[in-house]
Design an enzyme around this catalytic site. Sequence first.
Site, PDB file in Angstrom:
ATOM      1  CB  SER A  80      -0.951  -0.038   1.201  1.00  0.00           C
ATOM      2  OG  SER A  80      -0.226  -0.170   2.413  1.00  0.00           O
ATOM      3  CG  ASP A 113       1.839  10.806   7.290  1.00  0.00           C
ATOM      4  OD1 ASP A 113       2.424   9.875   7.877  1.00  0.00           O
ATOM      5  OD2 ASP A 113       1.278  10.653   6.182  1.00  0.00           O
ATOM      6  CG  HIS A 137       2.575   7.313   4.869  1.00  0.00           C
ATOM      7  ND1 HIS A 137       1.506   8.159   5.050  1.00  0.00           N
ATOM      8  CD2 HIS A 137       2.109   6.225   4.193  1.00  0.00           C
ATOM      9  CE1 HIS A 137       0.425   7.616   4.502  1.00  0.00           C
ATOM     10  NE2 HIS A 137       0.761   6.440   3.986  1.00  0.00           N
TER      11      HIS A 137
END
Length: 258
Positions: free
Chosen positions: A14, A187, A190
């Site tokens: 992802s 963040d 990530h």
Amino acid sequence: MVGPTRPQFVLFGSSVVQMSYNIGGWGAILTDLYARKADVILRGYSGWNSRLALQVLDQVFPKDASVHPSLVIVYFGGNDATNPHPSGKGAHVPLPEYVENMRKIALHLKSLSENIRIIFLSSPPVNEARVREIFGNALDDQARTNEGCRTYSDALVELGQQLDIKVIDLYTAIRQRDDWAKACFIDGIHFSSEGSKIVVKEILKVLKDAEWEPSLYWMSMPAEFPEDSPYYVVGPDGNTTFNVTDHVCSWQKEWLNI
């Protein structure tokens, strides 16, 4: 295709995979380390979960391909582990389905070739405060929590033991650093460059310690064409030939002592 043919390392997952080619990202670091040794191929899809990955598995890894990867590094789980939205929409995948999806992904990859090697990356922790700071309360009804990440991470580690597949427990590895919550993410979700370094170190540990033939550890793999060039700058002794460690760039040397 271009030649000569190199081993293929595929990163499949992802947004943690899609964003791994950012500056200082773990995919970018691996690509640098394996220059002239392997082609690192990115197959990262932001927002995806294991359910969607399973739906396209035959397209990403077709069984009739002329060349199969030597190594596949798979990451799904963070999105799956989010809390379910009341509407039934969103990225959440129930834990039993997630485990079964990852099992099917593993078995499909194993079926491609007896020589394929597989590494699963488990769900890392998140900085919940940072996520709220950036996204506000927009994700409250489908929150990504450390409790959920740990549960899905543990389940993947257990699956890896059942299937004899290497699994890197990122939930534990990231938390080994005291300031992980602030240092390891851009963040809250990530990886930053510091978080990416931990991912790379864990991957290299597996590749170095695995009793795989041939070895896929970066310092053990042959380079494409001789690394000594007759056109290098002439040294003080009048010789232009260097030993192999001279071909490790200064920024790569931190990876020699894994």
